[in-house]
Design a protein around this motif. Structure first.
Motif, PDB file in Angstrom:
ATOM      1  N   LEU A 183       0.845  -1.190   0.000  1.00 42.29           N
ATOM      2  CA  LEU A 183       0.000   0.000   0.000  1.00 42.29           C
ATOM      3  C   LEU A 183       0.883   1.244   0.000  1.00 42.29           C
ATOM      4  N   SER A 184       0.308   2.346  -0.419  1.00 42.56           N
ATOM      5  CA  SER A 184       1.069   3.587  -0.486  1.00 42.56           C
ATOM      6  C   SER A 184       1.354   4.107   0.918  1.00 42.56           C
ATOM      7  N   TYR A 185       2.329   5.015   1.013  1.00 40.53           N
ATOM      8  CA  TYR A 185       2.689   5.563   2.323  1.00 40.53           C
ATOM      9  C   TYR A 185       1.515   6.315   2.953  1.00 40.53           C
ATOM     10  N   ASN A 186       0.801   7.113   2.153  1.00 40.35           N
ATOM     11  CA  ASN A 186      -0.341   7.855   2.684  1.00 40.35           C
ATOM     12  C   ASN A 186      -1.436   6.916   3.173  1.00 40.35           C
ATOM     13  N   ASP A 187      -1.691   5.846   2.434  1.00 36.39           N
ATOM     14  CA  ASP A 187      -2.699   4.867   2.872  1.00 36.39           C
ATOM     15  C   ASP A 187      -2.253   4.167   4.148  1.00 36.39           C
ATOM     16  N   PHE A 188      -0.954   3.891   4.260  1.00 36.65           N
ATOM     17  CA  PHE A 188      -0.407   3.269   5.462  1.00 36.65           C
ATOM     18  C   PHE A 188      -0.602   4.175   6.677  1.00 36.65           C
ATOM     19  N   VAL A 189      -0.260   5.452   6.535  1.00 38.16           N
ATOM     20  CA  VAL A 189      -0.421   6.394   7.643  1.00 38.16           C
ATOM     21  C   VAL A 189      -1.899   6.550   7.996  1.00 38.16           C
ATOM     22  N   ASN A 243       2.427  13.783  11.079  1.00 40.24           N
ATOM     23  CA  ASN A 243       2.284  15.215  10.779  1.00 40.24           C
ATOM     24  C   ASN A 243       2.689  15.563   9.352  1.00 40.24           C
ATOM     25  N   GLN A 244       3.578  14.756   8.793  1.00 32.88           N
ATOM     26  CA  GLN A 244       4.002  14.979   7.413  1.00 32.88           C
ATOM     27  C   GLN A 244       2.859  14.747   6.428  1.00 32.88           C
ATOM     28  N   VAL A 245       1.970  13.816   6.766  1.00 28.71           N
ATOM     29  CA  VAL A 245       0.888  13.420   5.862  1.00 28.71           C
ATOM     30  C   VAL A 245      -0.404  14.205   6.113  1.00 28.71           C
ATOM     31  N   LEU A 246      -0.619  14.680   7.337  1.00 30.78           N
ATOM     32  CA  LEU A 246      -1.887  15.314   7.701  1.00 30.78           C
ATOM     33  C   LEU A 246      -2.316  16.463   6.784  1.00 30.78           C
ATOM     34  N   PRO A 247      -1.396  17.317   6.283  1.00 29.22           N
ATOM     35  CA  PRO A 247      -1.851  18.372   5.373  1.00 29.22           C
ATOM     36  C   PRO A 247      -2.516  17.838   4.108  1.00 29.22           C
ATOM     37  N   GLU A 248      -2.131  16.640   3.683  1.00 26.90           N
ATOM     38  CA  GLU A 248      -2.726  16.039   2.488  1.00 26.90           C
ATOM     39  C   GLU A 248      -4.040  15.342   2.803  1.00 26.90           C
ATOM     40  N   ILE A 249      -4.224  14.925   4.057  1.00 27.16           N
ATOM     41  CA  ILE A 249      -5.453  14.235   4.465  1.00 27.16           C
ATOM     42  C   ILE A 249      -5.963  14.900   5.739  1.00 27.16           C
TER      43      ILE A 249
END
Length: 368
Positions: A211-217, A244-250
């Motif tokens: 799975l992608s990194y964003n889906d993993f997070v 926190n690195q991913v939260l702005p995208e989701i």
């Protein structure tokens, strides 16, 4: 580190897009899902898979010319792979034979031919000597199980992978296995244990073939928001730089976990409702557990608020959450049974007093 590149086969976005197309409630997502599904099928020349889903489902109509084109490409490639295997068996050594077997097995895996790919991967496993390569083959079989939603294939080969890794697997493969296990556990509603494994792998994630990194997070946040204690929520999730690195995208993930932690319950409920529509219901992993998850998250929020009170009126509770009284009243009884410290001390005194009184009465009978 693993000494071989892990191929993203089979492509697990393909069955995810098929799942969306199969759900009439997700109609607004159908056009994009259909486009991505066909692109994935064409990119990997998935003639066996395409033939199977068009025969058993009406969500994708059969394009005979496309099927013929892909079947021809499959036939030509498999012929080359069979010739390469025959040459290796005739004139070369064990390592070359193993490579030829793996190449053939991986091609069958790529095109979505379930039975033939499983058979070919098992043969490659038997003929491959290196421990790391054997682990990779078993994990590929696990992904085939995930692709076709075959729980038996997943669990059987997950156990094999664990056994092989215990024999001397490197740290990269150990961490990848945590992600595989975590995904499987979440798929069978074991959010606590699955979430723990994903959280352990948060800073070392490399399983992009799964799975992608964003889906993993996203899965890590969703599972652990439900299962972590409030103090750990802040320390291990909200404070994690990877999250926190991913939260702005989701942003819905940040709204969910931060508003729960900061007790902004009206905003938390909005985030939970959004999450249900954007991440739970459209996911073939989480969709079967969407109602369970939403209910448990609501109860978690109610319980968190009630920790500060002996009792609370439904009107006050509904105001705090920004919802109606009927909505609050449906999933739970709004009363806390958490004993206060004074109550606990009182009960202890009473119990000890009863014991002392009984002893005095017994002693009086002996003396008199």
């Amino acid at each position: 580190m693993a000494d071989e590149v892990v191929l993203p086969i089979p492509n697990l976005t393909v069955p995810q897009n098929l799942f969306i197309l199969s759900n009439p409630a997700l109609k607004t997502l159908h056009d994009n899902a259909r486009k991505e599904l066909l692109e994935g099928i064409k990119a990997d020349q998935m003639a066996p898979y395409y033939k199977s889903i068009t025969a058993t489902s009406s969500v994708i109509l059969l394009d005979q010319s496309l099927l013929d084109e892909m079947e021809k490409a499959n036939e030509e490639e498999l012929k080359k792979l069979d010739e390469r295997l025959a040459e290796a068996e005739k004139t070369e050594g064990e390592s070359e034979i193993s490579d030829a077997l793996k190449a053939r097995a991986n091609y069958l895996t790529r095109i979505g031919d379930k039975e033939r790919s499983l058979e070919a991967q098992k043969l490659a496993l038997e003929k491959t000597p290196g421990l790391g390569s054997r682990i990779d083959i078993v994990l590929t079989i696990v992904r085939i199980g995930f692709f076709f939603s075959d729980t038996e294939v997943v669990t059987t080969n997950m156990a094999k992978a664990e056994k092989l890794i215990d024999e001397g697997g490197d740290w990269d493969r150990r961490n990848r296995l945590k992600v595989y296990n975590g995904l499987h556990l979440i798929s069978i509603r074991q959010f606590k244990r699955g979430g723990e494994l994903l959280l352990d792998a948060l800073s070392t994630f490399t399983a992009t073939e799964l799975l992608s990194y964003n889906d993993f997070v996203s899965l890590t946040v969703i599972a652990n928001t439900l299962s972590l204690k409030r103090v750990d929520l802040k320390k291990r999730l909200i404070g994690a730089p990877e999250v926190n690195q991913v939260l702005p995208e989701i942003p819905v993930l940040g709204d969910l976990v931060k508003n729960l932690y900061e007790c902004h319950y009206d905003k938390f409920f909005v985030a939970l409702a959004t999450l249900e529509q954007t991440h739970l219901i459209p996911s073939r992993i989480l969709s079967p557990h969407a109602r369970f998850y939403v209910r448990e998250m609501r109860i978690l929020a109610y319980s968190q608020l009630l920790e500060s009170y002996r009792s609370l009126t439904l009107q006050s509770l509904s105001a705090a959450f920004g919802v109606s009284v009927d909505f609050v009243d449906s999933p739970c009884i709004v009363e806390t049974t958490r004993p206060s410290l004074k109550n606990a001390q009182y009960e202890t005194v009473v119990k000890q007093g009863d014991i002392l009184l009984n002893e005095v009465q017994r002693l009086s009978k002996v003396l008199y």
